[in-house]
Design an enzyme around this catalytic site. Sequence first.
Site, PDB file in Angstrom:
ATOM      1  N   ASP A  86       4.153 -38.141   9.927  1.00  0.00           N
ATOM      2  CA  ASP A  86       2.920 -38.006   9.513  1.00  0.00           C
ATOM      3  C   ASP A  86       2.208 -39.552   8.997  1.00  0.00           C
ATOM      4  O   ASP A  86       1.169 -39.755   9.422  1.00  0.00           O
ATOM      5  CB  ASP A  86       2.716 -37.338   8.134  1.00  0.00           C
ATOM      6  CG  ASP A  86       2.659 -35.867   8.495  1.00  0.00           C
ATOM      7  OD1 ASP A  86       2.635 -35.357   9.645  1.00  0.00           O
ATOM      8  OD2 ASP A  86       2.856 -35.110   7.580  1.00  0.00           O
ATOM      9  N   ARG A 108     -11.184 -40.278 -18.402  1.00  0.00           N
ATOM     10  CA  ARG A 108     -10.125 -41.157 -18.934  1.00  0.00           C
ATOM     11  C   ARG A 108      -8.798 -40.716 -18.441  1.00  0.00           C
ATOM     12  O   ARG A 108      -8.316 -39.624 -18.781  1.00  0.00           O
ATOM     13  CB  ARG A 108     -10.118 -41.087 -20.612  1.00  0.00           C
ATOM     14  CG  ARG A 108     -11.441 -41.848 -21.112  1.00  0.00           C
ATOM     15  CD  ARG A 108     -11.685 -41.866 -22.552  1.00  0.00           C
ATOM     16  NE  ARG A 108     -12.726 -42.742 -22.953  1.00  0.00           N
ATOM     17  CZ  ARG A 108     -13.994 -42.573 -22.691  1.00  0.00           C
ATOM     18  NH1 ARG A 108     -14.410 -41.265 -22.363  1.00  0.00           N
ATOM     19  NH2 ARG A 108     -14.947 -43.179 -23.256  1.00  0.00           N
TER      20      ARG A 108
END
Length: 267
Positions: A45, A148
């Site tokens: 891949d 965050r």
Amino acid sequence: MKVSIFSNNGPSSQKVATALKDGLTAAHVTLDSLDPDIVVTVGGDGTLLSAFHHYNDRLDKIRFVGIHTGHLGFYTDWRDYEVQELIKSLVNDNGQSVSYPLLTIQVEYADGTHPDQALALNESTIKKVSGTMVADVYIKGEFFESFRGDGLCISTPTGSTAYNKSVGGAVLNPQFNAVQMAEIASINNLVFRTLGSPLIIPADEWIRIEPANAADNVLMCDQLSIEGRPIKAISYRIARQRIAFAEYRHTHFWQRVEASFIGREQP
């Protein structure tokens, strides 16, 4: 028909690439790495991702075929011992193909330099070099949340089985023309809150991420990275272009998922 052979440098891949080249030459198939109709990748891949980025300015003119020479590849339909069968398919090619969505990325810089654009086959991630990344997330131009955490992963449907899956994202069938965003180790407590789960948006919407600190961010686009530049914002949406694979015996998506992650023995 013109064929390009795109191989990694591993000895097993080079051996297969040589056999493929010799077989195609004997079958009077034109080899052309500059203006191919079909790109055959030999490796895995990662090799196919490299070939995709190498030819991403020609996606409307080419189809890909993957031969894997190591572990089972998600994009590679052919095994290293099936070269002669693949050559027969190439010789008898009738243009059949299957296509998958891609991700388009636009990067704006805080220093006012010209924005960059890129395509991703699997995903793009934005992280901070060190410490917590803080960023505002907008969907279709409207504020959605303040994030965050370690970072965010935005993936294509085929890329949903890659890094996205490892950070808790959903596996998404590529028949959906959609973009997925998954959080990477988000901070959720009494002070900071995010959605805390992956979200999927349709082709007519887009995601915009604005880091609170323009410096010290690392932006990945598949295997490629942008770092050391002050990032003002990144926008993601489904690309106009798509990647096409020659559908000689192209493995269906859920068969790929089963073979890659479950691997049950067949009765």
